[in-house]
Structure formats: C-alpha cells, structure tokens
Design an enzyme around this catalytic site. Sequence first.
Site, PDB file in Angstrom:
ATOM      1  N   GLU B  47       0.799  -1.235   0.000  1.00  0.00           N
ATOM      2  CA  GLU B  47       0.000   0.000   0.000  1.00  0.00           C
ATOM      3  C   GLU B  47       0.830   1.284   0.000  1.00  0.00           C
ATOM      4  O   GLU B  47       0.286   2.367  -0.146  1.00  0.00           O
ATOM      5  CB  GLU B  47      -1.014   0.001   1.146  1.00  0.00           C
ATOM      6  CG  GLU B  47      -0.448  -0.030   2.546  1.00  0.00           C
ATOM      7  CD  GLU B  47      -0.381  -1.437   3.123  1.00  0.00           C
ATOM      8  OE1 GLU B  47      -0.266  -2.402   2.341  1.00  0.00           O
ATOM      9  OE2 GLU B  47      -0.433  -1.552   4.361  1.00  0.00           O
ATOM     10  N   ASN B  48       2.140   1.175   0.180  1.00  0.00           N
ATOM     11  CA  ASN B  48       2.968   2.381   0.071  1.00  0.00           C
ATOM     12  C   ASN B  48       3.287   2.739  -1.381  1.00  0.00           C
ATOM     13  O   ASN B  48       4.035   3.681  -1.626  1.00  0.00           O
ATOM     14  CB  ASN B  48       4.257   2.222   0.883  1.00  0.00           C
ATOM     15  CG  ASN B  48       5.062   1.005   0.470  1.00  0.00           C
ATOM     16  OD1 ASN B  48       4.527  -0.079   0.298  1.00  0.00           O
ATOM     17  ND2 ASN B  48       6.344   1.185   0.298  1.00  0.00           N
TER      18      ASN B  48
END
Lengths: 233, 218
Positions: B47-48
């Site tokens: 998710e980064n």
Amino acid sequence: MSGFDKVVSSYEEAMEGLEDNMTVVAGGFGLCGIPENLIAEIKRKGTRGLTIASNNCGIDGVGLGILLIDKQIKKMIASYVGENALFEAQMMSGELEVELTPQGTLAEKMRAGGAGIPAFYTATGYGTPVGEGKEVREFNGCQYILEESIQGDFSIAKAWKADRYGNLMFRKTARNFNPMAVTAGKIAVVEVEEIVEVGELDPDEIHLPGIYVNRLIQGTFEKTIEQRTVRSA
Amino acid sequence: MALTREQLAQRVAQEFHDGYYVNLGIGIPTLAANYIPHDMDVMLQSENGLLGMGPFPLDEEVDADLINAGKQTVTMASGASLFSSAESFAMIRGGHVDLTVLGAFEVDCQGNIASYMIPGKLIKGMGGAMDLVAGADNIIVTMTHASKHGDSKLLSECTLPLTGKGCIKRVLTDLALLDIEDGKFILRERAPGVSVEEIVKLTAGELVVPDDVPEMSF
C-alpha cells in the site's frame, strides 16, 4: 524564464516564512522519501507549536523524529507512530497531541486539500473510533463518514529529479505521500537529488507538474533504511 | 495440533487464484507469499505504492527507495508498477484488490474486526488496515483462535475498538477456518488433529457446526 524558476539557493531560503504554530504537510513513508534536509532546517530554525500531517513521525533521531527533541511539534496527524520512544513519551505525557488517521484517508485528505475539495465521504473508519463525531451518510446501502481535507501553510516533500520549473519525477516507493503533500501546502517546498535544465525532462514522464511547486532545492540525502531485509543468493 | 505460522501461511495461499491482485498484511499474511503455487501468477500490492512486489533483495540490490508497507527493503517483480499513496488507496478503497489478508486481535460474528488498538496499552496506529477492511470485499483474517490463557478471540461482540464494522466474512485461525454469515460463525475446516469440541470450547461467538467439517489438507 525566471518567473517559473523555482530554484532557491539555500535551505534557509527554502523554509523562509515558516512560523510558530503553522501547519506543515510532509511527504514520506517511514523513512522512505522523506524531505530530510528540510526537516533538519526546521530543527535548526527552532520553529515551535507545529501541526504536522505526515504518515509517520520518523523514528528516534531520524526524520521528523528530530523535531521531537526540542518539542517543536504540538500536534501530529499520522496513520502509524510506532518505533519512536520519544514520540511515545510525549504522547503519553500529553505534550504531543496525536490524531490517528487511516493511511488512505490521510492520503486522500492531502489530495483533496490540494485539489480544492473541502471534504469527502469514505467508508474507511465507519463504526470505529475514527468515525466518532463525524457525519454519516448512506449511499447505495452502505455507510460512509465525512472526512475533511488537509491544507498546510507549508508543504515539505522530496522528489528524485526536477527541472528548474519544478516539474517533478519521483523514484520507486519514495513517491508515496510526496505528490499529494506538495499540492496541499500554500507554500510548497521540494528538495530533490538532481535539478536539470528546462526541456530535459520528457513531459510525458513528469509525475507532478511544477505548477504546484513554489520552491525547489537540490540536496544530498542519507536515505536511512528502517528495515534492511535481504535474501541470500 | 494447532497450525504453525508456516501452515497458516500455506492455508492462506490456497485462497489465491491465478491473476489475483493480493494485499498481504504484516506478519503471517506476508509469509503466504512464499507459498504461491508455481503455476499461478499472483501480484502483490504494497500500500505504500507498489503493485508487483518481488522477494527481498540480494545484499547488493538493496535500494532505500524501494520498501514494502512494513518498511522492509524489497524488489519489484516483472510487470510491476509504482504510484502514489492516493492512487494506492484508490485501488484498495475502490475494490480493485481481489484479496486482502491481515491479522487481528479480535473478530466477532457480526463481521467486526479489532486489530489496531488496546486501550491503556501503547497506541501505534492503524496504518492502512482501516482502509483495507473497508474497501475489500474478499478479506481473510489470520489470527490465533484464543489467547494463551484460553480466552476466545472469536466473540459475539468485539471488546476492543474496531478497525472495521461488518466487513469480515472469513477467518483463519490456528485451529480452524470459519466463515461469518448472518451473525454466526460457520465452521468450515479444522486444523489437522484438532477436534470440533476443542473449537466449540474456544469459540465465544455463536458457532454453527455443519455435519461434515473436514481437516485442512496441505
């Protein structure tokens, strides 16, 4: 062409005008892609009472963590604040106010802040402590909460490459919150590894147009790795 | 016997399908990446800002600009793409990720999940967990069935602050695989050598036990 030239000559000049009690929106995820020299300049200036919106607050002695040493941060808006003993101590003693915000909501708050959208509905956080006190509305049978966007007096961000007009390219996962953070600040300050002449970047490969950038500076970076994890050959 | 961490990861990997985009949380979920069948293409979302996460780097490949959501150095798989956090959560919230796997402290038979905060203890934050559970349709929660003291973590109502409300439909514990339907846990599979009675004893929320509850196979 000077009107579009965003390059400043010193970090002092880059952060000129930052005053006590201002709100700063910062890019970076963990220690990846953090504007480390701009943070160092805020420490040097000694600006206090800051509200900082950033996914994390660095770790002890690195990144935004260095602003805790002299208690320069009043309030932190972040999704994850572990791995930081000084942060914990100041949070527990009540010296540091913390607004825990889900990571995607934080990213969208910055994006919306930069895009002129004052608030948005999201399912994230509905029915949890994050949703307490917030307006709830039903769309298509699902429940959503109203989240307000974030705008900063300043934004500080790190990109990989820029031209003098402030057109930005990011590198790998060091992009993270940086593009949105840039857009969300009234004065957007970006530090990069390399500044090239206008025309050298392929317009198709620019990740964020220079219209969002006010000040640009080239720096050198330590790029501390939080969790160096390798496999054996 | 309760499942080991490796067996939990193996069982999670059985939920993968060819062509799935999958987000794996920190801990046991991440281990599931080691058990993706060789004849299957699964793309891992971090998710980064990375879709198509590869294995950990060799020493000489380490790149400070390339990490996963747990802040570990990683590599990119062939066909990977990179993007901002806003784009990343647009994928997640928009329901484009096929499967999300994450851990929890408690789950209840209403589909509620508590995974980020124990009042009175240290608060580290929810990271992306609230967005992930709110956005995904297909979620597997991996957790231990009960505490070391034998207190069930599969409850009729979560006692800890929630990460998400009514969003969990499948739970994999060290003892069993359960679905959540109409306010009840449904026992689907048991860990090898674990009896239905043991699972019933350690499940506080309402539990439906079908006639046939097969053992997991690996």
